[in-house]
Design an enzyme around this catalytic site. Structure first.
Site, PDB file in Angstrom:
ATOM      1  N   SER A 140       8.619   0.052   0.918  1.00  0.00           N
ATOM      2  CA  SER A 140       8.322   1.059  -0.092  1.00  0.00           C
ATOM      3  C   SER A 140       8.686   2.416   0.480  1.00  0.00           C
ATOM      4  O   SER A 140       8.605   2.633   1.698  1.00  0.00           O
ATOM      5  CB  SER A 140       6.835   1.034  -0.454  1.00  0.00           C
ATOM      6  OG  SER A 140       6.476   2.190  -1.205  1.00  0.00           O
ATOM      7  N   TYR A 161      -1.960   1.422   2.737  1.00  0.00           N
ATOM      8  CA  TYR A 161      -0.705   0.867   2.231  1.00  0.00           C
ATOM      9  C   TYR A 161       0.484   1.539   2.893  1.00  0.00           C
ATOM     10  O   TYR A 161       1.439   0.879   3.323  1.00  0.00           O
ATOM     11  CB  TYR A 161      -0.641   1.031   0.714  1.00  0.00           C
ATOM     12  CG  TYR A 161       0.596   0.457   0.084  1.00  0.00           C
ATOM     13  CD1 TYR A 161       0.693  -0.908  -0.163  1.00  0.00           C
ATOM     14  CD2 TYR A 161       1.670   1.267  -0.263  1.00  0.00           C
ATOM     15  CE1 TYR A 161       1.828  -1.451  -0.743  1.00  0.00           C
ATOM     16  CE2 TYR A 161       2.812   0.732  -0.847  1.00  0.00           C
ATOM     17  CZ  TYR A 161       2.884  -0.626  -1.083  1.00  0.00           C
ATOM     18  OH  TYR A 161       4.019  -1.157  -1.647  1.00  0.00           O
TER      19      TYR A 161
END
Length: 229
Positions: free
Chosen positions: A136, A151
């Site tokens: 990501s 995350y």
């Protein structure tokens, strides 16, 4: 026809990758965790017929991953390590669910490496082996912001693992890249995301199809553009 292994294929990007690859005539091995949406994945795999296979394992369970790998005797040309999670609600530098984020790191950072190590013998037999870690842009150390620290940290760790594995496998001619799929309207991305899952996967597949060893150690988005580590 190439053999693709999609780890984490029961929903979202993994499910759409499986569907598009099956439709275009590839051999597809798709994995999911116990209790995941089996029916959707079976439907996505259906066009592949006998070229489709399901595996069941949790990427946090090394024994299960390695046991699943013994079921695959054919060469693997492309491994997409897609399985991941978003983690607990409390994951800021001021309020951290430490056990929850530790489990998230196990899933998002170490899980893909477990899969890559387990299936490396099959990749070494592939015609044009490639490894893609689904990362990501939130894992970029250059990106500002503090939300969802757990995350972000898990994806930053995955990016470092991708770099190291790329360096280790470069002499064998196996490229390894980290991939940002875009902000996609999936269960994880949410309804306000800017990108449909079909558009994201169309781009991801174009990028993967064109990968060579010259691309190893790159951090790419679904359009093939580089992201700052």
């Amino acid at each position: 026809m190439s053999h693709w292994l999609i780890a984490g294929a029961s929903r979202g990007i993994g499910l759409e990758l499986t569907r598009q690859l099956a439709l275009r005539g590839e051999q597809v091995t798709a994995s999911l965790r116990a209790g995941s949406r089996l029916e959707a994945l079976e439907a996505a795999l259906a066009p592949a017929g006998s070229r489709g296979r399901l595996l069941e394992f949790d990427t946090r369970d090394e024994s299960a991953v390695r046991a699943a790998a013994t079921q695959v005797t054919e060469p693997v040309d492309v491994l997409v390590a897609n399985a991941g999670a978003y983690g607990p609600q409390r994951q800021s530098s001021l309020d951290m669910d430490f056990p929850g984020v530790l489990d998230l790191l196990d899933t998002n950072a170490l899980g893909p490496l477990r899969v890559a190590q387990a299936f490396l013998p099959q990749l070494r037999q592939g015609q044009k082996p490639r490894i893609v870690f689904m990362s990501s842009v939130l894992g970029s150390m250059a990106l500002e912001g503090t939300f969802n620290l757990g995350y972000r940290a898990s994806k930053a760790a995955l990016n470092k693992i991708a770099q190291c594995l790329a360096d280790d496998l470069k002499p064998e001619g196996i490229p390894v890249v980290a991939m940002h799929p875009g902000w996609v309207r999936t269960d994880m991305g949410g309804p306000n995301a800017t990108l449909g899952v079909e558009e994201s996967v169309d781009g991801i597949l174009r990028v993967i199809d064109g990968l060579t060893v010259a691309d190893t150690r790159r951090y790419l988005d679904y359009r093939g553009q580089d992201i700052d580590w």
